[in-house]
Enzyme design. Structure first.
Site, mmCIF file in Angstrom:
data_model
loop_
_atom_site.group_PDB
_atom_site.id
_atom_site.type_symbol
_atom_site.label_atom_id
_atom_site.label_comp_id
_atom_site.label_asym_id
_atom_site.label_seq_id
_atom_site.Cartn_x
_atom_site.Cartn_y
_atom_site.Cartn_z
ATOM 1 N N SER A 1 0.732 -1.155 -0.059
ATOM 2 C CA SER A 1 0.006 -0.128 -0.168
ATOM 3 C C SER A 1 0.981 1.120 -0.182
ATOM 4 C CB SER A 1 -0.942 0.016 1.249
ATOM 5 O OG SER A 1 -1.466 1.268 1.536
ATOM 6 N N TYR B 1 -2.447 -1.403 11.008
ATOM 7 C CA TYR B 1 -2.524 -1.864 9.844
ATOM 8 C C TYR B 1 -1.434 -1.284 8.667
ATOM 9 C CZ TYR B 1 -3.686 -1.384 4.733
ATOM 10 O OH TYR B 1 -3.926 -1.310 3.369
ATOM 11 N N LYS C 1 1.858 -3.868 6.595
ATOM 12 C CA LYS C 1 2.183 -3.665 5.313
ATOM 13 C C LYS C 1 3.640 -3.418 5.145
ATOM 14 C CE LYS C 1 -1.486 -4.687 3.323
ATOM 15 N NZ LYS C 1 -1.978 -5.916 2.682
HETATM 16 C C1 UD1 Z 1 -7.186 4.354 3.947
HETATM 17 C C2 UD1 Z 1 -6.137 4.158 4.940
HETATM 18 C C3 UD1 Z 1 -4.897 3.595 4.352
HETATM 19 C C4 UD1 Z 1 -5.182 1.984 3.180
HETATM 20 C C5 UD1 Z 1 -6.578 2.621 2.566
HETATM 21 C C6 UD1 Z 1 -7.187 0.996 2.258
HETATM 22 C C7 UD1 Z 1 -6.316 5.746 6.393
HETATM 23 C C8 UD1 Z 1 -5.629 7.038 7.424
HETATM 24 N N1 UD1 Z 1 -5.680 5.237 5.473
HETATM 25 O O1 UD1 Z 1 -6.758 5.121 3.073
HETATM 26 O O2 UD1 Z 1 -3.792 3.351 4.925
HETATM 27 O O3 UD1 Z 1 -4.343 1.674 2.598
HETATM 28 O O4 UD1 Z 1 -7.715 3.307 3.308
HETATM 29 O O5 UD1 Z 1 -8.364 1.235 1.551
HETATM 30 O O6 UD1 Z 1 -7.391 5.305 6.948
HETATM 31 N N2 UD1 Z 1 -12.965 10.669 3.549
HETATM 32 C C9 UD1 Z 1 -14.043 11.502 3.770
HETATM 33 N N3 UD1 Z 1 -15.034 10.894 4.380
HETATM 34 C C10 UD1 Z 1 -15.237 9.640 4.575
HETATM 35 C C11 UD1 Z 1 -14.241 8.826 4.087
HETATM 36 C C12 UD1 Z 1 -13.165 9.213 3.882
HETATM 37 O O7 UD1 Z 1 -13.980 12.735 3.699
HETATM 38 O O8 UD1 Z 1 -16.447 9.222 4.921
HETATM 39 C C13 UD1 Z 1 -11.874 11.237 3.171
HETATM 40 C C14 UD1 Z 1 -10.444 10.931 3.747
HETATM 41 O O9 UD1 Z 1 -10.284 12.040 4.674
HETATM 42 C C15 UD1 Z 1 -9.386 11.031 2.798
HETATM 43 C C16 UD1 Z 1 -10.341 10.549 1.440
HETATM 44 O O10 UD1 Z 1 -11.422 10.664 1.508
HETATM 45 O O11 UD1 Z 1 -9.204 12.093 2.559
HETATM 46 C C17 UD1 Z 1 -10.082 8.824 0.901
HETATM 47 O O12 UD1 Z 1 -10.135 8.334 2.401
HETATM 48 P P1 UD1 Z 1 -10.184 6.623 2.399
HETATM 49 O O13 UD1 Z 1 -11.043 6.163 1.361
HETATM 50 O O14 UD1 Z 1 -10.584 6.208 3.753
HETATM 51 O O15 UD1 Z 1 -8.695 6.179 1.937
HETATM 52 P P2 UD1 Z 1 -7.260 6.736 2.710
HETATM 53 O O16 UD1 Z 1 -7.689 7.220 4.035
HETATM 54 O O17 UD1 Z 1 -6.606 7.229 1.624
#
Ligand code: UD1
Length: 346
Positions: A131, A156, A160
């Site tokens: 990842s 997590y 990795k």
């Molecule tokens: C997350 C994990 C990452 C993992 C990946 C697996 C964290 C900090 N990181 O990535 O380690 O490899 O998932 O799929 O959790 N967001 C919102 N509202 C929501 C959900 C997400 O605003 O309800 C935003 C988050 O703040 C982020 C973006 O959407 O900026 C992507 O979030 P997400 O899909 O959870 O992925 P990551 O955080 O990048």
């Protein structure tokens, strides 16, 4: 003499990325053996895979932490397994903070079990699901494969990083050959809408949360912060279509099986090479679904980094692979999958 077919063993093959990769493997002419404990997936995924590809993978319901059972699979198919693609792992960041030992047992312990079984049965090639989380907040963006790895934000993420080290060290002292793929943010679903991402309970990731809100399963999406130093204040990620990601595995496997590696342990970024903000993802979803999304701006989420997207120069050149699908296609397919789930009552 009966010539047994050569198999690609796919751990976690009924999961989100695993199922899409099994489809691509079958369509590329490989015979596939799926090993999955179904702890976070449904057995019906095998039917969907068969429907899409016209071929059904072999299946063994085994937990990779059960060493004896896993070894039993290698014994049963001894001499037939020519390569492994290893997806089986736990992936919820928040849950890993709550239950770190479970994450180390499954993700690290499971990988060690798998490698020992492979060694015991003369299987030398493995593609590993890593990842971009190993980069943390990179100093230089787009981030390339030689960027330093940072301390993990969660157990997590640490699993990795540890698994990468386990694979690197094991390959240095044996005939093991490894390609580790560092995924950016996988989203979307197969064009057939028969397979896709099916989170248990409330989704943590952005796109399933968006599609579930769009369809009315969730009340409202919370955008985690709009005060980041980005053009619209929301975080930037590199969203890669899961079908493009699945195809990268076929290239990585081919590189191993054709002995084209430049080193026994190699790492590649698998992303699109461009970043999108959370608000851009929401706007694109609204465009492809024709619905307006109920969302609010909330506080930042602990552990989130401001921005990351991939430098894909090396993976494009070495794997002969490039992401071909964009954010619109990814969100359109995710939406079609969400609608399919509704018809199935999932
Ligand atoms: C997350 C994990 C990452 C993992 C990946 C697996 C964290 C900090 N990181 O990535 O380690 O490899 O998932 O799929 O959790 N967001 C919102 N509202 C929501 C959900 C997400 O605003 O309800 C935003 C988050 O703040 C982020 C973006 O959407 O900026 C992507 O979030 P997400 O899909 O959870 O992925 P990551 O955080 O990048």
């Amino acid at each position: 003499m009966i010539i047994e077919p050569k198999l690609i063993l796919v751990t976690g093959g009924t999961g989100f990325i695993g199922s899409h990769t099994v489809v691509e493997l079958l369509q590329a002419g490989h015979e596939v053996l799926v090993v999955d404990d179904l702890s976070n997936s449904r057995i019906e995924v095998l039917d969907a895979i068969a429907q899409i590809s016209g071929k059904r993978p072999l299946f063994e319901q085994v937990d990779i932490t059960d060493r004896e059972a896993l070894d039993g699979v290698f014994k049963k198919f001894h001499g037939q397994i020519e390569g492994v693609i290893h997806f089986a792992a736990k992936k919820a960041v928040g849950e890993s903070v709550q239950f770190p030992l479970m994450y180390y047992r499954v993700n690290v312990g499971g990988t060690v079990n798998l490698l020992e079984c492979m060694a015991g049965h003369g299987v030398e090639s493995i593609v590993f699901s890593s990842s971009c989380t190993v980069y943390g907040q990179p100093d230089v963006i787009p981030v390339n494969e030689s960027a330093p790895r940072k301390d993990a934000e969660s157990p997590y993420g640490n699993t990795k990083r540890i698994c990468e080290d386990v694979l690197r060290d094991a390959s240095a002292s044996s005939s093991l050959m490894v390609v580790a793929l560092r995924y950016f943010n996988p989203i979307g679903a197969h064009a057939s809408a028969l397979i896709g991402e099916l989170p248990l309970g409330t989704p943590n990731n952005l796109v399933p949360y968006i599609t579930q809100t769009g369809i009315g399963k969730r009340e409202q999406l919370t955008v985690h912060g709009n005060d980041y130093p980005t053009p619209d204040g929301t975080c930037i990620r590199d969203y890669i279509h899961v079908v493009d990601l699945a195809k990268a595995h076929i290239r990585a496997l081919g590189r191993l099986l054709d002995r084209q590696q430049k080193a026994t342990y190699e790492v590649f970024n698998i992303g699109t090479g461009s970043g999108s903000t959370v608000l851009e993802v929401i706007r694109t979803f609204e465009k492809v679904s024709g619905r307006s999304l109920n969302y609010r701006i909330g506080p930042r989420r602990a552990g989130d980094i401001t921005q990351v997207y991939a430098d894909t120069v090396y993976s494009n050149a070495e794997l002969g692979w490039k992401a071909g699908l964009g954010l619109e296609e990814a969100l359109r397919s995710a939406w079609a999958w969400e609608q399919h789930c509704q018809t199935l009552g999932l």
